[in-house]
Design a protein around this motif. Structure first.
Motif, mmCIF file in Angstrom:
data_model
loop_
_atom_site.group_PDB
_atom_site.id
_atom_site.type_symbol
_atom_site.label_atom_id
_atom_site.label_comp_id
_atom_site.label_asym_id
_atom_site.label_seq_id
_atom_site.Cartn_x
_atom_site.Cartn_y
_atom_site.Cartn_z
ATOM 1 N N UNK A 111 0.822 -1.045 0.051
ATOM 2 C CA UNK A 111 -0.200 -0.107 0.110
ATOM 3 C C UNK A 111 0.886 1.096 0.006
ATOM 4 N N UNK A 114 2.502 1.945 -3.469
ATOM 5 C CA UNK A 114 1.397 2.432 -4.219
ATOM 6 C C UNK A 114 1.225 4.005 -3.900
ATOM 7 N N UNK C 5 -5.468 1.408 -10.447
ATOM 8 C CA UNK C 5 -6.215 0.908 -9.180
ATOM 9 C C UNK C 5 -7.077 -0.278 -9.371
ATOM 10 N N UNK C 6 -7.013 -1.015 -8.344
ATOM 11 C CA UNK C 6 -8.337 -2.144 -8.146
ATOM 12 C C UNK C 6 -9.598 -1.509 -7.831
ATOM 13 N N UNK C 8 -11.078 -1.476 -5.152
ATOM 14 C CA UNK C 8 -10.906 -0.695 -3.862
ATOM 15 C C UNK C 8 -9.550 0.073 -3.710
ATOM 16 N N UNK C 9 -9.484 1.396 -3.170
ATOM 17 C CA UNK C 9 -8.130 1.843 -2.973
ATOM 18 C C UNK C 9 -7.089 1.154 -2.331
ATOM 19 N N UNK C 10 -6.008 1.584 -2.384
ATOM 20 C CA UNK C 10 -4.817 0.620 -2.279
ATOM 21 C C UNK C 10 -4.579 0.734 -0.704
ATOM 22 N N UNK C 11 -5.227 1.649 0.274
ATOM 23 C CA UNK C 11 -5.122 1.453 1.665
ATOM 24 C C UNK C 11 -6.381 0.517 2.158
ATOM 25 N N UNK C 12 -7.107 0.025 1.300
ATOM 26 C CA UNK C 12 -8.079 -0.997 1.508
ATOM 27 C C UNK C 12 -7.783 -2.191 1.084
ATOM 28 N N UNK C 13 -7.114 -2.294 0.011
ATOM 29 C CA UNK C 13 -6.647 -3.640 -0.790
ATOM 30 C C UNK C 13 -5.155 -3.309 -1.374
#
Lengths: 536, 517, 402
Positions: A111, A114, C5-6, C8-13
């Motif tokens: 995370x 990214x 991005x997937x 969901x945002x990177x801080x969730x996934x």
């Protein structure tokens, strides 16, 4: 040793000041079999590591606000967890930018990569190199923290041995990393970060810890060391991790106090020391403001060196050259603090919904230039017009700090001078300083101002008055090359012993310096115990 | 292939000439190649207006006497127009302060006792560093006894000071000049002037830690036995470099000016010579570069011969020039407010307080030039009338601070800056503007274009703790030898650093003799 | 540059999903995913054994999209790479692949990977670690662009004795003409793909490179084409087993990148890893050359070797000794496997000089958990030749159909 039923109790050691270092030292000495009395001027212990209730139902860590530097060895040896200390790690961190963007720091490596990639893909990967290099340096420095610095001018076996120990550790790093050490200890944070990162926001984010508490800007040589200093902590072996003390920073002091008392020590609050008593070039005790005199053959001062030697001793009791060096000791205050009770959680325009990065240290800055200009303001004797702000809302994680749904916010502000160019601090100026900070925060959070229930504003001047830290310097002395290691606090007196026999120093003025680390207290106690032959 | 020379030296600046002369004296066949039409580089004298000559580096005060003697420079024509030039700290109001001890005592009673005591002790402490400045830096972490002994020697020199002085040296060496001066003196003018010397050549204001180190280095070299103090050679600094050129040729070295080196030739991981701009190849097993590290490694050698980690370090070596130079052709002697004519034979510093100087250094941090510059002024024609037509004068001023990378760009800003500087000088010396016949302003960018030092910094690599001794200019090239066999450095970026010192050239020659040929 | 991005945002996934993720999830009986270079990928689909035998007996399909890929382009690309890596890139012809390593100044390995020459001045570098920071610094002074293209390319490894046949079925006409390390360009129903005869299994096999938006289409066609020839998706556990048999090194197991070590002495040089054949001292200067020349003259202090271990218990993480008494420690095992094909208990190990010579006998200290009771075994092991398994079919062109 001890008299019957405390009536005429005498003590082996008197510790002046119940700050965390004084308490750490007291604990070690008491546990080694000495009878220790701790005297505290305020009616509460903790010094700058306190939890205070200044607004109903809220607890403020109104001075120090993070706990990561506290050495794990000390926590373990003094059984602080048993006495109620719990350290909860941050869950993130972020820097908010003026243009509405942000940089967040996440525990999860992917995370984080990214996230940094949003600003610079290259920086996201350079971050690994940066962490590795910082880690390498920390590995070198850490073992030195709990050791007495050697006197390089001495021919004593102990000093030579210690120098050899450091030299050997240094040598064992290998040539390349030795040069890195030389460079990292002397560079500016800006130059240091330039060697890794290209994105301004990434550099600004990491530069934050290089200026906290210092009277230097990110472009001043020596600030890379301050940055390293802030990485020196570890929580459960995660190097550089930062955390909250559950119940506020007072929890650290309370656990220390409890551990101390449990081992038989005595603390007297509201006992302000007016003078160290010296007879025949030997300390014999202390005099209190009340006129009462207390006697002990060993006295330890947790106060900073200026307060100890310039304000609490007779000049005649000290060598003039020493006094001269104490006067030259640099202890300029550069930080302010706001403690705010909030009616709810602020919304941050720059932070995406659901991001855990607000559950850690939040900063407001954009660039190194902005931080450097904030420093230029300080040099000119005014508080930063666009300050560097380090915010924390511990009540998001720690349920003991505020009523449900309400929040306590700690706001650390860099820079704020002790002396203003336009005359002394006044309540109006203090309010204006507070407004500058609150406005800066409100620019990032539209509902922030409406949530404020109460705000305590503290300038270096206030910090000095309340906590006793000279000029409000949070480290009890600046962390510059001339005041580190064997130079701290005074060359020739870096080994915790004052020029007067029986008098010791244990505050952050001594090696390895400030932050709620406890190492100076630990090291000072070891010095006493060695002198009293309580340990081998 | 047959070698044409034993050693080829790129650049006939003072260090290249010293190195070449010494190697030639040892019987080496030496060629010194210089891109410009004349030798000397920034330590030369040039005509900046018809009949008016000036030197970019305008004061000689760091070159050891022993080196001048060893090279026989006086036999080669080096003469001094002035030695032990006094310094006057200018004040805008005309309350100038001569830095002679008795004058300081008279002007600032508070500093009367402190000044000589401080100077004596500071000189003593600096003296402990002097042997280090005249020896190659040791390498760290090696198992070589020579390095260990060098390190021990270094420690011994400091220890020999005795406990009190040693402690003081270890304390102040990492300090900033601002605090040190603040601790010792009260006169703002005195502090401002001393801080100027501490920061000259650094990229740091007096509040920056490390400025005591740069000051100590200056003091160590300046106060060495037999040194002439601040001196002005006859014919300007070119008088020195001309003598050096003659010394080199007399010893048998060949000097080719107007000959640009295109690149350094390498075969089998060894230097084999150089290729000239003309395409001609000259062969030699040893090449010594007087150029700055970026030019040497990235342009002349090329990164393909180096490891990436090393290239990264070279790339990070800081050389951001912040010092400009102003030369004025005057039709009469400038009249500084309330200043005796004899003071014009010396050096004038305009740095009226440390806060003023600090602000001057603040500007380049943001890509700006200081609106209120600090100045080091000489009027070389006072000591040496040959530098201007009869009765006319040259004013030479070092200016702090103007960054090479001016945010607004120099193209559109230089005229305005020049006007600003003339206004400032006019304020100090009313009527000066009227007497100006010609102006040459050299911004750091101009200096870079003229002398080829990337970044436009006088010292090729900024003087700072992290670019000092065994990390100067970069680890792996601090002992004059470089990762490529046969390639050596001798320029200002090598130890002990910039200024007209010459020790770099001498130590590089020593390294060449020890390692190669 | 932005990261795709997937949902969901990177801080969730935090982990990315490869273009094959949905297909892989359908087949993954264990729902056993692991993180690999910022992506989530399958560890085990059915059982590691079934997947292992698919590679050795039929065909295994492995999603190697997370492999970090760099496109290196420009007039100086060849010179740049020749300075970067230890092998002679000048010898790499267009449409050929080479395995190589690259080092830092000290001659210590930063990473290993494969270099694809796609055109006169265009290359791909595939590696295990992200390292744009190093690659860009290495580009100082070269007229070259370096760009990470990991997310622009999806890739599948198709490995095993029937792989050529299956790819022919898929429509890759002429694939049988590819020699080992050749690159070819093909079309599947109009979708252009690139295939290289490369792999990490030591067996006959290919790697197929395609645009991400066609990934599912190719996956479906491939599975259909291989249905009658035992095609099966495999996860990283099975891959690890076959690569040990092939004697291939795995970063993070057999060595760590010198860019990430904190402790002194943890870096490895190619000479220490037994990759001398990858180091071309004659090609001119390259990163780490001077240090490697010195190391070669000095002799290596330790070497990575193959071990044949007595018994049948894999010697995971075993320390090695000269004697059964365990007095003198001389190394440790980095990878271990009971090889189902060779019927040997094999391992890769770092062994100190001079004990790494072929035929040397060492003792391995193995800990076994037998019904929750830990037992310690000292067993003998012998330094043997690698690879442990190298079938002739990996080289034959054109390959047999099965």
């Amino acid at each position: 040793m001890s008299g019957a039923n405390g009536a005429t109790k005498s003590y082996d050691v008197i510790v002046v000041g119940a700050g965390h270092n004084g308490l750490v030292a007291a604990c070690y000495m008491q546990r080694a079999g000495l009878n220790v009395l701790v005297l505290e001027r305020n009616d509460y212990i903790g010094g700058a590591a306190v939890s205070r209730s200044l607004y109903p139902e809220f607890t403020y860590s109104n001075c120090s606000y993070v706990c990561s530097l506290l050495r794990p060895e000390i926590m373990r040896q003094l059984e602080l967890p048993k006495h109620g200390l719990q350290i909860i790690p941050y869950e993130g961190g972020c820097t908010m930018m003026q243009d509405g963007n942000h940089l967040a720091l996440y525990d999860n490596h992917d995370a984080l990569r990214r996230e940094i990639s949003r600003h610079s893909k290259r920086d996201a990967e350079a971050y690994d190199r940066y962490s590795r290099d910082v880690m390498r340096q920390c590995k070198f420095i850490k073992p030195l923290l709990l050791r007495e610095p050697p006197d390089p001018t001495s021919f004593k076996w102990r000093d030579i041995n210690e120098l050899l120990y450091i030299g050997k550790r240094f040598h064992n790093m290998g040539e390349e990393r030795m040069y890195d050490t030389v460079r990292f200890w002397t560079m500016s944070a800006a130059d240091f970060l330039d060697e890794y990162f290209e994105s301004e926001i990434v550099k600004a984010h990491f530069a934050g810890s290089s200026i906290i508490g210092t009277a230097l800007g990110p472009r001043s040589p020596g600030t890379a060391y301050v940055l390293l200093h802030h990485y020196m902590g570890d929580i459960d072996d995660t190097v550089g991790a930062w955390g909250f003390a559950r119940g506020g920073m007072g929890a650290v002091s309370n656990a220390l106090g409890s551990s101390f008392k449990a081992s038989g020590g005595t603390i007297r609050e509201a006992a302000s020391v007016s003078k160290f008593l010296v007879r025949n070039e030997r300390v014999v005790g202390v005099a209190l403001d009340s006129g009462e005199e207390l006697y002990a053959s060993t006295v330890m001062s947790n106060m900073d060196v200026k307060r100890t030697f310039l304000e609490t001793m007779d000049a005649g009791d000290l060598p003039s050259e020493f006094l001269d060096q104490v006067r030259k000791f640099k202890i300029r205050g550069s930080s302010g603090k706001l403690n705010i009770a909030l009616d709810g959680l602020p919304e941050w325009t720059a932070i995406p919904k659901g991001s855990p990065c607000t559950r850690g240290d939040m900063h407001i800055t954009d660039t190194l230039d902005m931080m450097e200009r904030a420093y230029d303001d300080w040099k000119a004797g005014r508080w930063s017009q666009r300050p560097y702000v380090d915010m924390l809302i511990p009540s998001q994680i720690d349920p003991t700090m505020a009523p449900p749904g309400k929040h306590y916010m700690s706001v650390f502000v860099q820079y704020c001078p002790y002396e203003l160019a336009d005359g002394p601090w006044t309540p109006e100026k203090r309010k204006a300083f507070g407004d500058t900070v609150i406005d800066a925060i409100a620019r990032q959070s539209p509902n922030f101002k409406s949530l404020i229930l109460h705000a305590e504003i503290r300038t270096p001047w206030d910090i000095e008055r309340e906590v006793g830290l000279t000029e409000g310097n949070i480290f009890q002395g600046e962390l510059t090359m001339d005041q580190l290691l064997f130079n701290r606090p005074i060359p020739g007196y870096a080994q915790y012993r004052a020029p007067v026999r029986g008098l010791y120093m244990c505050g952050s003025s001594t090696h390895p310096g400030g932050g709620v680390m406890g190492a100076p207290g630990h090291n000072a106690a070891q010095a006493v115990l060695r002198d009293l032959k309580k340990v081998a | 292939m047959q070698a044409h020379f034993d050693v080829i030296i790129i650049g006939a600046g003072h260090n290249g000439l010293v190195c070449g002369a010494l190697l030639a004296k040892r019987g080496k066949r030496v060629l010194i190649v210089e891109g410009s039409a004349a030798t000397g580089g920034a330590a030369g004298t040039h005509e900046f207006a018809p009949g008016f000559r000036a030197s970019t580096a305008h004061l000689l005060h760091l070159m050891p006497r022993a080196l001048i003697t060893a090279l026989g420079l006086e036999q080669q024509g080096l003469r001094f127009a002035a030695t032990r030039m006094p310094t006057t700290a200018l004040s805008a109001e005309g309350n100038h302060l001569s830095l002679a001890a008795d004058a300081v005592a008279a002007a600032s009673p508070a500093d009367a006792a402190a000044y000589p005591a401080f100077t004596a002790r500071f000189t003593r402490l600096a003296g402990a560093l002097r042997p280090m400045l005249g020896a190659p830096p040791p390498r760290l972490g090696t198992d070589a006894w020579s390095d260990r002994i060098a390190l021990l020697k270094l420690g011994w020199q400091v220890r020999r000071l005795g406990r009190r002085d040693m402690r003081e040296l270890l304390r102040i060496i990492g300090m900033n000049a601002y605090d040190l001066l603040e601790d010792n003196f009260s006169s703002p003018l005195l502090k401002g002037a001393l801080a100027f010397d501490a920061t000259l050549g650094a990229n740091l204001g007096p509040r920056a830690p490390g400025t005591v180190l740069t000051w100590l280095m200056r003091q160590a070299l300046e106060s060495a036995d037999g040194n002439t103090g601040l001196a002005q050679p006859v014919g300007g600094m070119g008088g020195l470099t001309d003598a050096l050129t003659r010394a080199a040729t007399a010893a048998g070295a060949e000097v080719r000016t107007g000959t640009r080196v295109e690149r350094v030739l390498v075969a089998d991981d060894r230097v084999t010579g150089v290729v000239l701009g003309s395409g001609e190849s000259l062969l030699a097993p040893v090449v010594v570069s007087n150029a700055d590290p970026k030019t040497t490694f990235l342009d002349l050698l090329g990164p393909e011969h180096l490891d990436t980690g090393f290239v990264r370090k070279v790339d990070h070596c800081r050389a951001r020039g912040v010092t400009a130079k102003l030369h004025l052709a005057l039709d009469r002697l400038p009249a500084f407010l309330n200043l005796s004519q004899s003071a014009l034979k010396g050096r004038l510093l305009f740095s009226p307080s440390m806060a003023y100087l600090e602000r001057a250094f603040d500007a380049p941090k943001y890509g700006e030039h200081s609106a209120e510059p600090a100045l080091e002024i000489t009027v070389p024609t006072m000591n040496d009338p040959t530098l201007a037509p009869s009765g006319q004068h040259v004013l030479s001023a070092v200016i702090e601070c103007a960054p090479r990378d001016l945010r607004a760009g120099w193209d559109g800003s230089k005229d305005a800056y020049q006007a600003l500087l003339l206004d400032r000088l006019e304020a100090l010396a009313p009527g000066l503007k009227e007497s100006v016949r010609a102006v040459e302003l050299l911004t750091p960018l101009d200096l870079e274009r003229r002398y080829g030092n990337r970044g436009g910094h006088w010292h090729h690599a900024e003087l700072a703790f992290d670019q000092f001794l065994f990390v100067r200019p970069v680890p792996g090239a601090a002992q004059y030898a470089t990762p490529v066999q046969g390639l050596f450095l001798c320029g200002a970026a090598s130890h002990p650093g910039g200024g007209v010192v010459g020790e770099n050239g001498r130590l590089a020659a020593q390294a060449v003799l020890a390692k190669a040929v | 540059m932005s990261v795709k991005e997937t949902e969901l945002p990177h801080f969730k996934q935090p982990l990315l999903r490869t273009p094959f993720h949905n297909r892989a999830r359908e087949l993954s009986q264990h729902d056993s995913f692991v993180a690999w270079a910022g992506y989530t990928t399958v560890d085990v689909f059915t059982t590691p054994e079934q997947e292992y035998f698919a590679v050795r007996n039929a065909t295994g399909v492995f999603d190697l999209t997370p492999m970090v890929k760099y496109r290196i382009k420009g007039p100086a690309a060849g010179r740049y790479l020749n300075h970067l890596v230890t092998r002679d890139v000048a010898k790499l012809k267009v449409n050929r692949v080479m395995y190589t390593v690259w080092c830092n100044d000290n001659g210590h390995i930063l990473d290993d990977g494969t270099l694809f020459r796609l055109g006169e001045d265009e290359y791909w570098l595939c590696s295990a670690e992200r390292q744009i920071d190093w690659l860009l610094d290495a580009a100082i002074g070269y007229d070259v662009t370096v760009e990470e293209v990991t997310e622009q390319v999806a890739a599948l490894a198709v490995q095993g004795p029937t792989s050529c046949w299956i790819l022919k079925q898929l429509g890759l006409a002429g694939i049988e003409q590819l020699k080992p390390f050749d690159i070819g360009r093909f079309a599947v129903e109009g979708v252009e793909v690139m295939a290289s005869r490369t792999g990490f299994t030591g067996d006959l096999g290919y790697e197929i490179w395609m645009p991400p938006d066609k990934a599912e289409f190719i996956w479906d066609r491939l599975m259909e084409a291989g249905r009658l020839r035992g095609i099966r998706a495999i996860g990283s556990q099975a891959l690890n087993a076959v690569r040990i048999e092939a004697g291939f090194l795995m970063p993070h197991y057999d060595f760590v990148s010198a860019e990430s070590t904190v402790r002194l002495g943890r870096d490895r040089s190619p000479l220490e890893l037994g990759l001398d054949w990858l180091v071309d001292f004659k090609k001119g200067h390259f990163n780490g050359r001077r240090a490697l020349v010195a190391e070669q003259a000095r002799g290596v202090a330790r070497r990575l070797v193959g071990l044949d271990v007595a018994g049948n218990k894999p010697a995971h993480s075993a320390l090695l000794y000269t004697e059964e008494s365990g007095r003198q420690e001389i190394g440790f095992v980095t990878s271990a496997l009971w090889s189902p094909t060779c019927k040997r208990n094999i391992a890769l190990a770092i062994v100190n000089a001079p004990h790494f010579a072929l035929g040397s006998k060492v003792w391995a200290e193995i800990y076994l958990n037998r019904e929750l009771v830990w037992e310690r075994r000292m067993v003998q092991a012998e330094v043997v030749e690698k690879p442990f398994f190298a079938p002739e079919r990996r080289r034959v062109t054109p390959p047999a159909d099965r």
